[in-house]
Write a protein that holds these residues in place. Structure first.
Motif, PDB file in Angstrom:
ATOM      1  N   ILE A 120       0.855  -1.198   0.000  1.00 22.55           N
ATOM      2  CA  ILE A 120       0.000   0.000   0.000  1.00 22.55           C
ATOM      3  C   ILE A 120       0.889   1.245   0.000  1.00 22.55           C
ATOM      4  CG2 ILE A 120      -1.611   1.332   1.443  1.00 22.55           C
ATOM      5  CD1 ILE A 120      -2.921  -1.305   2.230  1.00 22.55           C
ATOM      6  N   SER A 121       0.611   2.176  -0.911  1.00 23.55           N
ATOM      7  CA  SER A 121       1.439   3.386  -0.989  1.00 23.55           C
ATOM      8  C   SER A 121       0.896   4.465  -0.059  1.00 23.55           C
ATOM      9  CB  SER A 121       1.492   3.888  -2.434  1.00 23.55           C
ATOM     10  OG  SER A 121       0.194   4.266  -2.826  1.00 23.55           O
ATOM     11  N   GLY A 122       1.643   5.562   0.038  1.00 28.79           N
ATOM     12  CA  GLY A 122       1.214   6.663   0.901  1.00 28.79           C
ATOM     13  C   GLY A 122       1.893   6.626   2.255  1.00 28.79           C
ATOM     14  N   VAL A 123       2.899   5.759   2.390  1.00 28.64           N
ATOM     15  CA  VAL A 123       3.648   5.664   3.649  1.00 28.64           C
ATOM     16  C   VAL A 123       5.018   6.310   3.419  1.00 28.64           C
ATOM     17  CG1 VAL A 123       4.617   4.116   5.387  1.00 28.64           C
ATOM     18  CG2 VAL A 123       2.477   3.514   4.225  1.00 28.64           C
ATOM     19  N   HIS A 124       5.340   7.300   4.242  1.00 30.93           N
ATOM     20  CA  HIS A 124       6.580   8.057   4.041  1.00 30.93           C
ATOM     21  C   HIS A 124       7.517   7.948   5.237  1.00 30.93           C
ATOM     22  CE1 HIS A 124       5.282  10.616   0.530  1.00 30.93           C
ATOM     23  NE2 HIS A 124       4.145  10.042   0.894  1.00 30.93           N
ATOM     24  N   VAL A 125       8.813   8.074   4.961  1.00 28.30           N
ATOM     25  CA  VAL A 125       9.796   8.333   6.017  1.00 28.30           C
ATOM     26  C   VAL A 125      10.463   9.659   5.652  1.00 28.30           C
ATOM     27  CG1 VAL A 125      10.271   5.915   6.585  1.00 28.30           C
ATOM     28  CG2 VAL A 125      11.611   7.037   4.800  1.00 28.30           C
ATOM     29  N   LEU A 126      11.248  10.207   6.561  1.00 26.65           N
ATOM     30  CA  LEU A 126      11.906  11.479   6.262  1.00 26.65           C
ATOM     31  C   LEU A 126      13.359  11.408   6.689  1.00 26.65           C
ATOM     32  CD1 LEU A 126      11.828  14.339   5.254  1.00 26.65           C
ATOM     33  CD2 LEU A 126      10.868  15.070   7.429  1.00 26.65           C
ATOM     34  N   ARG A 127      14.205  11.153   5.718  1.00 26.88           N
ATOM     35  CA  ARG A 127      15.633  11.081   6.004  1.00 26.88           C
ATOM     36  C   ARG A 127      16.436  11.887   4.980  1.00 26.88           C
ATOM     37  NH1 ARG A 127      18.840  10.483  10.140  1.00 26.88           N
ATOM     38  NH2 ARG A 127      20.959  10.382   9.371  1.00 26.88           N
TER      39      ARG A 127
END
Ligand SMILES: Cc1cc2nc3c(=O)[nH]c(=O)nc-3n(C[C@H](O)[C@H](O)[C@H](O)COP(=O)(O)OP(=O)(O)OC[C@H]3O[C@@H](n4cnc5c(N)ncnc54)[C@H](O)[C@@H]3O)c2cc1C
Length: 235
Positions: A120-127
């Motif tokens: 499922i898309s729409g999952v983010h991380v921030l690096r």
């Protein structure tokens, strides 16, 4: 010519190591292998100005001092293996890099979603810069954002998302936001200020699963509660 000092990881620690090596008097070649396609850049703006604005990578590059202007940069290539006997690092393209000395400055990686997303898309991380650009494109008015984790990055993303007009929930296992880093008193104040702007904190829960038809539509918490979600940020 002797083999270069090779630094794996082209970010802050990699750059500062190169500067330090020069300061210590080393005049030979230095090669930096980095898996991002960019020269070293400053990450803090990724969860602040850059996430809320339209800034580009040029604005956050670290200055390259003259002492390290001759670094050979091998960018966009992850180091994939190390032979300490032969003193060689191999990168993803299969190229071998001999070294006289090696510095490993590969930092940390974000924790992934602790459950299977089933594609499922729409999952983010921030690096990375690319993560920030991908996330900011999605922070549009009315978008329902669920942030997992109430540390610095979770709270900063929450503040930016609420400013952008999103509906924001921050889900965390325990504690007040940023309590471990700031202590109880400041954490309560951080929470109060976020809540004043409309951020909702959900304490004592984590993710159990995602529901969505290709893209995330809902998030199920292990407390059994289900929230609508257009976007999940693993912070
Ligand atoms: C969104 C965000 C906001 C932040 N805000 C703040 C802040 O406000 N204040 C603060 O003090 N700190 C902040 N930080 C933390 C700070 O950015 C880090 O402490 C700092 O970047 C650490 O530098 P580093 O070089 O050790 O690691 P990193 O910056 O993680 O760099 C490691 C590099 O190595 C590369 N790499 C990894 N594996 C390989 C491999 N196999 N081959 C080649 N390259 C590889 C990675 O891609 C990366 O480019 C923030 C971090 C993030 C992500």
């Amino acid at each position: 010519m002797s083999a270069p000092v090779v630094i794996v990881g082209g970010s802050l620690a990699g750059l500062r190591s190169a500067e330090g090596i020069r300061r210590a008097g080393y005049k030979g070649p230095i090669k930096v292998i980095g898996n991002e396609p960019y020269l070293p850049y400053n990450r803090p703006p990724l969860s602040k100005e850059l996430l809320s604005g339209s800034g580009d990578i040029d604005e956050i590059y670290f200055p390259i001092k003259e002492s390290v202007a001759d670094i050979e940069w091998v960018l966009g290539q992850a180091a994939t293996s190390l032979d300490t006997k032969e003193q060689k690092v191999t990168d993803l393209s299969g190229t071998s890099h001999s070294y006289s000395a090696l510095v490993i400055a590969t930092g940390l990686r974000p924790k992934p979603l602790p459950v299977n997303s089933n594609g499922i898309s729409g999952v983010h991380v921030l690096r990375t810069f690319d993560d920030a650009v991908a996330l900011r494109k999605q922070l549009l008015p009315g978008v329902k954002v669920v942030i997992l984790g109430a540390g610095f990055i979770g709270c900063e993303v929450a503040a930016t998302a609420i400013k952008a007009g999103c509906q924001v929930k921050v889900v965390a296992r325990a504690h007040e936001p940023m309590e471990e880093a700031l202590g109880k008193t400041l954490a309560k104040e951080v929470k109060r200020r976020h809540e004043l702007k409309g951020v909702e904190f959900v304490k004592g829960a984590s993710v159990f699963g995602l529901i969505g038809d290709g893209h995330v539509q809902r998030i199920i918490l292990d407390s059994g509660v289900i929230y609508d979600a257009d976007l999940v940020v693993v912070a």
